[in-house]
Scaffold this active site. Structure first.
Site, PDB file in Angstrom:
ATOM      1  N   ASN A 120     -10.852  -6.241  -0.890  1.00 45.93           N
ATOM      2  CA  ASN A 120     -11.540  -5.252  -2.701  1.00 45.93           C
ATOM      3  C   ASN A 120     -11.679  -6.663  -3.545  1.00 45.93           C
ATOM      4  OD1 ASN A 120     -10.667  -3.728  -0.709  1.00 45.93           O
ATOM      5  ND2 ASN A 120      -8.434  -3.223  -1.788  1.00 45.93           N
ATOM      6  N   HIS A 158     -14.740 -10.518  -0.545  1.00 48.74           N
ATOM      7  CA  HIS A 158     -15.540 -10.206  -0.943  1.00 48.74           C
ATOM      8  C   HIS A 158     -16.346 -10.133  -2.639  1.00 48.74           C
ATOM      9  CE1 HIS A 158     -15.244  -6.901   2.482  1.00 48.74           C
ATOM     10  NE2 HIS A 158     -16.099  -8.583   3.012  1.00 48.74           N
ATOM     11  N   CYS A 203     -28.684 -13.221 -19.216  1.00 49.35           N
ATOM     12  CA  CYS A 203     -27.382 -14.307 -19.824  1.00 49.35           C
ATOM     13  C   CYS A 203     -28.758 -15.043 -20.345  1.00 49.35           C
ATOM     14  CB  CYS A 203     -27.785 -15.655 -17.759  1.00 49.35           C
ATOM     15  SG  CYS A 203     -27.024 -16.950 -17.767  1.00 49.35           S
ATOM     16  N   THR A 242      -7.832  -1.100   6.073  1.00 48.01           N
ATOM     17  CA  THR A 242      -9.356  -0.688   5.928  1.00 48.01           C
ATOM     18  C   THR A 242      -9.555  -0.358   7.662  1.00 48.01           C
ATOM     19  OG1 THR A 242     -10.343  -2.748   6.350  1.00 48.01           O
ATOM     20  CG2 THR A 242      -8.116  -3.427   7.577  1.00 48.01           C
ATOM     21  N   SER A 243     -10.714  -0.159   7.219  1.00 46.90           N
ATOM     22  CA  SER A 243     -11.364   0.593   8.834  1.00 46.90           C
ATOM     23  C   SER A 243     -11.474  -0.529   9.519  1.00 46.90           C
ATOM     24  CB  SER A 243     -12.336   1.148   8.733  1.00 46.90           C
ATOM     25  OG  SER A 243     -14.036   0.714   7.370  1.00 46.90           O
TER      26      SER A 243
HETATM   27  P1  OAD Z   1     -13.274   1.561   4.090  1.00 51.58           P
HETATM   28  O1  OAD Z   1     -14.107   2.550   3.824  1.00 51.58           O
HETATM   29  O2  OAD Z   1     -14.098   1.445   5.442  1.00 51.58           O
HETATM   30  O3  OAD Z   1     -11.823   1.922   5.212  1.00 51.58           O
HETATM   31  C1  OAD Z   1     -10.435   2.946   4.294  1.00 51.58           C
HETATM   32  C2  OAD Z   1      -9.475   2.549   4.934  1.00 51.58           C
HETATM   33  O4  OAD Z   1      -8.735   3.026   3.974  1.00 51.58           O
HETATM   34  C3  OAD Z   1     -10.029   4.009   6.175  1.00 51.58           C
HETATM   35  O5  OAD Z   1      -9.596   2.961   7.420  1.00 51.58           O
HETATM   36  C4  OAD Z   1      -8.991   4.938   5.917  1.00 51.58           C
HETATM   37  O6  OAD Z   1      -8.602   5.437   6.843  1.00 51.58           O
HETATM   38  C5  OAD Z   1      -8.142   4.056   5.290  1.00 51.58           C
HETATM   39  N1  OAD Z   1      -7.626   4.590   3.884  1.00 51.58           N
HETATM   40  C6  OAD Z   1      -7.664   5.518   3.261  1.00 51.58           C
HETATM   41  N2  OAD Z   1      -7.086   5.715   2.398  1.00 51.58           N
HETATM   42  C7  OAD Z   1      -5.784   5.367   2.735  1.00 51.58           C
HETATM   43  C8  OAD Z   1      -4.337   5.796   2.251  1.00 51.58           C
HETATM   44  N3  OAD Z   1      -3.874   6.524   0.667  1.00 51.58           N
HETATM   45  N4  OAD Z   1      -3.498   4.882   3.155  1.00 51.58           N
HETATM   46  C9  OAD Z   1      -3.741   4.193   3.357  1.00 51.58           C
HETATM   47  N5  OAD Z   1      -4.619   4.512   3.826  1.00 51.58           N
HETATM   48  C10 OAD Z   1      -5.815   4.842   3.435  1.00 51.58           C
HETATM   49  O7  OAD Z   1     -12.992   0.309   3.566  1.00 51.58           O
HETATM   50  P2  OAD Z   1     -12.317  -1.272   4.343  1.00 51.58           P
HETATM   51  O8  OAD Z   1     -12.484  -1.534   5.137  1.00 51.58           O
HETATM   52  O9  OAD Z   1     -12.084  -1.480   2.705  1.00 51.58           O
HETATM   53  O10 OAD Z   1     -17.940  -4.244   1.391  1.00 51.58           O
HETATM   54  O11 OAD Z   1     -13.988  -1.758   3.950  1.00 51.58           O
HETATM   55  C11 OAD Z   1     -15.193  -2.678   3.737  1.00 51.58           C
HETATM   56  C12 OAD Z   1     -15.955  -2.705   3.625  1.00 51.58           C
HETATM   57  O12 OAD Z   1     -17.137  -2.262   3.673  1.00 51.58           O
HETATM   58  C13 OAD Z   1     -16.058  -3.389   1.478  1.00 51.58           C
HETATM   59  O13 OAD Z   1     -15.205  -4.137   1.853  1.00 51.58           O
HETATM   60  C14 OAD Z   1     -17.065  -3.058   1.041  1.00 51.58           C
HETATM   61  C15 OAD Z   1     -17.628  -2.122   2.466  1.00 51.58           C
HETATM   62  O14 OAD Z   1     -19.291  -1.967   2.538  1.00 51.58           O
HETATM   63  C16 OAD Z   1     -19.035  -5.335   0.945  1.00 51.58           C
HETATM   64  O15 OAD Z   1     -19.633  -4.147  -0.302  1.00 51.58           O
HETATM   65  C17 OAD Z   1     -19.083  -6.439   1.451  1.00 51.58           C
END
Ligand code: OAD
Length: 249
Positions: A103, A120, A149, A189-190
């Site tokens: 995050n 990230h 800048c 995280t997904s």
């Molecule tokens: P995602 O949006 O891909 O996944 C969010 C996850 O959180 C999913 O698996 C949901 O099921 C879960 N979720 C949602 N609400 C929840 C809650 N209240 N409690 C528990 N789980 C919950 O987000 P990230 O995995 O963080 O990268 O995505 C990874 C990266 O993809 C990010 O850092 C970003 C994005 O593109 C960059 O910008 C480089």
């Protein structure tokens, strides 16, 4: 929620001296910060290649900044939730603890977490594409888009975009923490974006017990020691109860 599974996970966490956690957008969802995938996710409404790549920024820096400025305003209004706070408690009780996050919202630090490895980047940092100078700017909205800048060069958000490498020092610390952990806690995280998601099999192969907390199934759920389905803001406080708390019933 399976109470026996939760209790087993709570005991693993309590007994471990070396713990690492990997968090994603789901931990901030209950604070009102949109996730990327799934219902209401940012990538349902916006195309990553138009907003989160170096090419997109070269093509239209103002468009990219408008999106980041909007996200900064959303995040500025958000407050850390019970999930962030539980991880602060966990850090306080462990001799070795590393919080690895994908995050960029800074909510872990605002909750009080100290050792945060940001894979990230940080949405509150800006970096000059010409002179490379980096600084913190917490104004939301920014007075001028795209911001510039002092040297006259364009400033970009201090985040990692698709196609860019992760900050090497952060990645090294994350890998080391995953290798050393007795318990590896994966929250919200997904687990589809690499290399970050690769920390999960790395921790598992290095002998850690892996506990997943997620509202949904992920590609790793079935391979883990313990996968807890539900909201981070509810499960984490149960896994990491405040000191002096005794569970009844
Ligand atoms: P995602 O949006 O891909 O996944 C969010 C996850 O959180 C999913 O698996 C949901 O099921 C879960 N979720 C949602 N609400 C929840 C809650 N209240 N409690 C528990 N789980 C919950 O987000 P990230 O995995 O963080 O990268 O995505 C990874 C990266 O993809 C990010 O850092 C970003 C994005 O593109 C960059 O910008 C480089």
């Amino acid at each position: 929620m399976n109470g026996a599974l939760l209790e087993k996970a709570r005991q693993w966490l309590e007994a471990a001296r070396s713990v690492a956690a990997l968090t994603g957008a789901g931990i901030s969802a209950e604070s009102g910060v949109p996730t990327f995938r799934g219902p209401g996710g940012l990538w349902r409404r916006y195309r990553p290649e138009e907003l989160a790549t170096p090419e997109a920024f070269r093509r239209d820096p103002r468009l990219v900044w408008e999106w980041y400025d909007w996200r900064r305003q959303r995040i500025a209004q958000a407050r850390p939730n019970a999930g962030h706070e539980a991880l602060v408690r966990l850090e306080a009780t462990k001799p070795r603890f590393t919080l690895i996050t994908q995050n960029v919202d800074g909510l872990h630090e605002r909750a009080g977490s100290r050792r945060v490895v940001k894979l990230h980047g940080d949405i509150w940092m800006v970096r000059c594409v010409v002179c490379g100078r980096e600084r913190r700017d917490e104004r939301a909205p920014l007075p001028e888009l795209p911001p510039r800048c002092e040297c006259g060069g364009l400033l970009r958000p201090g985040v990692v975009w698709f196609g860019e490498a992760l900050p090497p020092a952060a990645w090294e610390q994350a890998e080391e923490a995953a290798r050393q952990a007795e318990v590896f806690l994966v929250v919200g995280t997904s687990a589809v974006v690499y290399p970050a998601a690769g920390l999960i099999p790395l921790a598992q192969a290095s002998g850690a017990r892996v506990i997943e907390v997620n509202a949904e199934q992920t590609p790793y759920s079935s391979r883990l020691d313990c996968s807890l389905r539900g909201l981070a803001g509810e499960i984490l406080p149960a896994l990491i109860p405040p000191a002096g708390y005794r569970q009844t019933g």
